[in-house]
Design a protein around this motif. Structure first.
Motif, PDB file in Angstrom:
ATOM      1  N   ASP A  19       0.841  -1.207   0.000  1.00  0.00           N
ATOM      2  CA  ASP A  19       0.000   0.000   0.000  1.00  0.00           C
ATOM      3  C   ASP A  19       0.872   1.251   0.000  1.00  0.00           C
ATOM      4  OD1 ASP A  19      -2.338  -1.536   0.211  1.00  0.00           O
ATOM      5  OD2 ASP A  19      -2.421  -1.367   2.404  1.00  0.00           O
ATOM      6  N   ILE A  20       1.910   1.240   0.806  1.00  0.00           N
ATOM      7  CA  ILE A  20       2.805   2.391   0.902  1.00  0.00           C
ATOM      8  C   ILE A  20       3.528   2.624  -0.419  1.00  0.00           C
ATOM      9  CG2 ILE A  20       4.910   3.256   2.032  1.00  0.00           C
ATOM     10  CD1 ILE A  20       3.791   1.789   4.601  1.00  0.00           C
ATOM     11  N   LEU A  21       4.000   1.546  -1.032  1.00  0.00           N
ATOM     12  CA  LEU A  21       4.664   1.663  -2.339  1.00  0.00           C
ATOM     13  C   LEU A  21       3.712   2.261  -3.369  1.00  0.00           C
ATOM     14  CD1 LEU A  21       6.957   1.229  -4.340  1.00  0.00           C
ATOM     15  CD2 LEU A  21       6.211  -1.161  -4.567  1.00  0.00           C
ATOM     16  N   HIS A  22       2.495   1.751  -3.430  1.00  0.00           N
ATOM     17  CA  HIS A  22       1.509   2.274  -4.392  1.00  0.00           C
ATOM     18  C   HIS A  22       1.224   3.749  -4.129  1.00  0.00           C
ATOM     19  CE1 HIS A  22      -0.201  -1.994  -5.322  1.00  0.00           C
ATOM     20  NE2 HIS A  22       0.783  -1.682  -6.134  1.00  0.00           N
ATOM     21  N   GLU A  23       1.077   4.125  -2.874  1.00  0.00           N
ATOM     22  CA  GLU A  23       0.768   5.514  -2.534  1.00  0.00           C
ATOM     23  C   GLU A  23       1.918   6.442  -2.903  1.00  0.00           C
ATOM     24  OE1 GLU A  23      -1.600   8.522  -1.651  1.00  0.00           O
ATOM     25  OE2 GLU A  23      -2.261   6.437  -1.632  1.00  0.00           O
ATOM     26  N   PHE A  80      12.848   6.661  -2.577  1.00  0.00           N
ATOM     27  CA  PHE A  80      11.758   7.572  -2.198  1.00  0.00           C
ATOM     28  C   PHE A  80      12.152   8.537  -1.072  1.00  0.00           C
ATOM     29  CE2 PHE A  80       9.143   4.177  -4.181  1.00  0.00           C
ATOM     30  CZ  PHE A  80       8.409   4.972  -5.057  1.00  0.00           C
ATOM     31  N   HIS A  81      13.361   8.376  -0.534  1.00  0.00           N
ATOM     32  CA  HIS A  81      13.830   9.222   0.575  1.00  0.00           C
ATOM     33  C   HIS A  81      12.922   9.107   1.788  1.00  0.00           C
ATOM     34  CE1 HIS A  81      16.692  10.908  -2.246  1.00  0.00           C
ATOM     35  NE2 HIS A  81      15.705  11.164  -3.076  1.00  0.00           N
ATOM     36  N   VAL A  82      12.624   7.863   2.149  1.00  0.00           N
ATOM     37  CA  VAL A  82      11.808   7.563   3.330  1.00  0.00           C
ATOM     38  C   VAL A  82      12.498   6.430   4.085  1.00  0.00           C
ATOM     39  CG1 VAL A  82       9.629   8.284   2.254  1.00  0.00           C
ATOM     40  CG2 VAL A  82      10.346   5.890   2.097  1.00  0.00           C
ATOM     41  N   PRO A  83      12.128   6.204   5.344  1.00  0.00           N
ATOM     42  CA  PRO A  83      12.733   5.074   6.064  1.00  0.00           C
ATOM     43  C   PRO A  83      12.408   3.749   5.371  1.00  0.00           C
ATOM     44  CG  PRO A  83      11.534   6.504   7.579  1.00  0.00           C
ATOM     45  CD  PRO A  83      11.219   6.963   6.182  1.00  0.00           C
ATOM     46  N   HIS A  84      13.428   2.907   5.198  1.00  0.00           N
ATOM     47  CA  HIS A  84      13.232   1.629   4.501  1.00  0.00           C
ATOM     48  C   HIS A  84      12.283   0.718   5.263  1.00  0.00           C
ATOM     49  CE1 HIS A  84      16.326   0.304   7.347  1.00  0.00           C
ATOM     50  NE2 HIS A  84      15.882  -0.930   7.105  1.00  0.00           N
ATOM     51  N   THR A  85      12.134   0.950   6.564  1.00  0.00           N
ATOM     52  CA  THR A  85      11.265   0.095   7.386  1.00  0.00           C
ATOM     53  C   THR A  85       9.793   0.195   6.976  1.00  0.00           C
ATOM     54  OG1 THR A  85      11.195   1.863   9.046  1.00  0.00           O
ATOM     55  CG2 THR A  85      12.802   0.092   9.396  1.00  0.00           C
ATOM     56  N   LEU A  86       9.434   1.222   6.233  1.00  0.00           N
ATOM     57  CA  LEU A  86       8.051   1.322   5.724  1.00  0.00           C
ATOM     58  C   LEU A  86       7.713   0.159   4.796  1.00  0.00           C
ATOM     59  CD1 LEU A  86       7.783   5.124   4.816  1.00  0.00           C
ATOM     60  CD2 LEU A  86       6.681   3.943   6.716  1.00  0.00           C
ATOM     61  N   PHE A  87       8.737  -0.417   4.188  1.00  0.00           N
ATOM     62  CA  PHE A  87       8.515  -1.468   3.191  1.00  0.00           C
ATOM     63  C   PHE A  87       8.720  -2.870   3.749  1.00  0.00           C
ATOM     64  CE2 PHE A  87       9.975   2.367   0.954  1.00  0.00           C
ATOM     65  CZ  PHE A  87       8.848   2.605   0.189  1.00  0.00           C
ATOM     66  N   LEU A  88       8.932  -2.980   5.051  1.00  0.00           N
ATOM     67  CA  LEU A  88       9.146  -4.300   5.660  1.00  0.00           C
ATOM     68  C   LEU A  88       7.905  -4.796   6.377  1.00  0.00           C
ATOM     69  CD1 LEU A  88      12.734  -3.772   7.084  1.00  0.00           C
ATOM     70  CD2 LEU A  88      12.081  -5.007   5.021  1.00  0.00           C
TER      71      LEU A  88
END
Length: 133
Positions: free
Chosen positions: A77-81, A125-133
């Motif tokens: 969801d985060i990747l799509h957004e 995306f210049h965001v924390p990588h933990t958003l994608f885990l």
């Protein structure tokens, strides 16, 4: 309630706004209107008004959290957004995944995001990588 509040003024405000547990959309809208009136005062809020505002916001949040619960966003969801927010297509992030096939599988939910891909996405995306885990 703090001891610095003027009891008469606070009681008057409570009588005017009639804060209560919200169980209808009508009551929700009514208290939202009361919050708007107080917010319009901006920096000119008295301590008593600020206390009532905090109470109303708490009641509204409680109702909204119960009535409109939000599910936690998945890494996909985060990747799509993030892609949507930046106007990106699959082809724009192929380099992050290393191949069109893997990018397609991840974006379409057929493959989960690996730790290495999460790190690459975080950098991209210049965001924390933990958003994608």
């Amino acid at each position: 309630m703090t001891s610095t509040l003027n009891k008469e003024e606070y009681t008057k405000l409570l009588a005017e706004t009639l804060p209560r547990i919200i169980d209808t959309e009508i009551e929700h809208k009514r208290l939202l209107n009361e919050v708007d009136k107080l917010m319009d005062l901006g920096e000119n809020l008295t301590d008593e008004q600020a206390e009532v505002l905090q109470l109303l916001v708490t009641l509204i949040e409680q109702y909204e959290n119960k009535r409109y619960p939000m599910k936690a966003a998945t890494p996909l969801d985060i990747l799509h957004e993030l892609m949507l927010a930046r106007g990106l297509k699959q082809k724009d992030i192929v380099e992050v995944f290393g191949s069109k096939g893997i990018a397609s599988e991840v974006i379409n939910g057929k493959r989960s995001i690996s730790k290495n891909q999460a790190k690459a996405l975080g950098e991209f995306f210049h965001v924390p990588h933990t958003l994608f885990l």
